[in-house]
Motif scaffolding. Structure first.
Motif, short mmCIF file in Angstrom:
data_model
loop_
_atom_site.label_atom_id
_atom_site.label_comp_id
_atom_site.label_asym_id
_atom_site.label_seq_id
_atom_site.Cartn_x
_atom_site.Cartn_y
_atom_site.Cartn_z
N ILE A 84 0.90 -1.20 0.03
CA ILE A 84 0.11 -0.02 -0.04
C ILE A 84 0.92 1.27 -0.11
CG2 ILE A 84 -1.79 1.11 1.23
CD1 ILE A 84 -2.46 -1.73 0.21
N MET A 85 0.68 2.04 -1.03
CA MET A 85 1.19 3.31 -1.12
C MET A 85 1.32 4.16 0.36
SD MET A 85 1.35 6.55 -3.93
CE MET A 85 1.75 5.23 -5.11
N ALA A 89 2.26 -3.46 4.04
CA ALA A 89 2.21 -4.45 2.87
C ALA A 89 1.26 -5.52 3.57
CB ALA A 89 3.90 -4.85 2.56
N CYS A 90 0.35 -6.10 2.39
CA CYS A 90 -0.17 -7.14 2.97
C CYS A 90 0.45 -8.56 2.16
CB CYS A 90 -1.85 -7.10 2.45
SG CYS A 90 -1.80 -6.54 0.81
N PHE A 91 0.19 -9.71 2.84
CA PHE A 91 0.93 -10.80 2.51
C PHE A 91 -0.06 -12.01 2.12
CE2 PHE A 91 3.43 -8.62 5.29
CZ PHE A 91 4.79 -8.52 4.44
N PHE A 108 -2.91 -11.53 4.51
CA PHE A 108 -2.78 -10.97 6.10
C PHE A 108 -1.83 -9.66 6.09
CE2 PHE A 108 -4.02 -15.51 5.73
CZ PHE A 108 -4.89 -15.32 6.86
N GLY A 109 -1.69 -9.37 7.18
CA GLY A 109 -0.95 -8.11 7.58
C GLY A 109 0.34 -8.74 8.04
N ASP A 128 -7.98 -2.73 -1.15
CA ASP A 128 -8.35 -1.50 -1.53
C ASP A 128 -8.07 -0.42 -0.81
OD1 ASP A 128 -9.14 0.49 -3.46
OD2 ASP A 128 -11.44 -0.14 -3.19
N SER A 129 -7.12 0.53 -1.11
CA SER A 129 -6.45 1.61 -0.25
C SER A 129 -7.62 2.37 0.38
CB SER A 129 -5.28 2.22 -0.78
OG SER A 129 -5.74 2.98 -2.03
#
Length: 185
Positions: A84-85, A89-91, A108-109, A128-129
């Protein structure tokens, strides 16, 4: 202009130029001191950062390969799904032992916490940010391969604050307000 106004004009011009000539070294010295003090504090900050002990709590994986997720006792591997800008990050997660898992169905985070009953994970509801942060804190039981949603939290800054017999207390802070959530296991 008449002669009196010309005389006053020249007098004030010489006074103004004199003030500038006298104050210029003071202003230049202040500027140099300000830059020097900023440089000293920057160097001190770099030195103190190097002296800080290494922490294994928040290691982040950012390349596209599968890597062992920190603090999971070599049980779970992670691969970046989306960065995510200006955010986390998501994993994608999977078990390292190759057993098909319910973990592969979700995103997941990066926060992972081992407790006696299993592994605490943050399962993102969306990537979705504009809808973030919105995720469930889940308890993953590696023995039975079950993912149990404990509570929903809408901020990235959360931690497990207390633990009683069959209850967990999570604290969160979203930048303007904070709160506590108590959940039963």
């Amino acid at each position: 202009m008449n002669k009196i106004s010309i005389i006053f004009h020249h007098i004030f011009r010489y006074i103004w130029n004199g003030l500038f000539v006298i104050s210029y070294p003071v202003l230049a010295t202040f500027g140099l001191l300000f830059v020097g003090v900023t440089y000293v504090f920057s160097a001190l900050s770099k030195l103190l950062t190097r002296l800080r002990p290494e922490s294994n709590e928040t290691e982040e994986v950012y390349d596209g390969s599968w890597k062992i997720l920190p603090n999971t006792n070599n049980l779970i591997e992670a691969k970046v799904h989306k960065q995510i800008m200006f955010g986390p990050a998501c994993f994608q997660l999977r078990r390292k032992d190759g057993v098909p898992s319910v973990l592969e169905d979700h995103i997941f985070g990066g926060k992972v916490k081992f407790i006696e009953e299993g592994v605490l994970l943050e399962k993102w509801r969306t990537t979705d940010s504009k809808d973030l942060p919105d995720f469930d804190i889940c308890l993953y039981d590696p023995d039975s391969d079950k993912l149990n949603a404990l509570t929903n939290i809408k901020c990235f800054d959360w931690h497990l604050s207390e633990r009683e017999e069959n209850e967990l207390m999570f604290k969160w802070f979203d930048g303007t307000q904070g709160g506590e959530v108590k959940v039963a296991l």
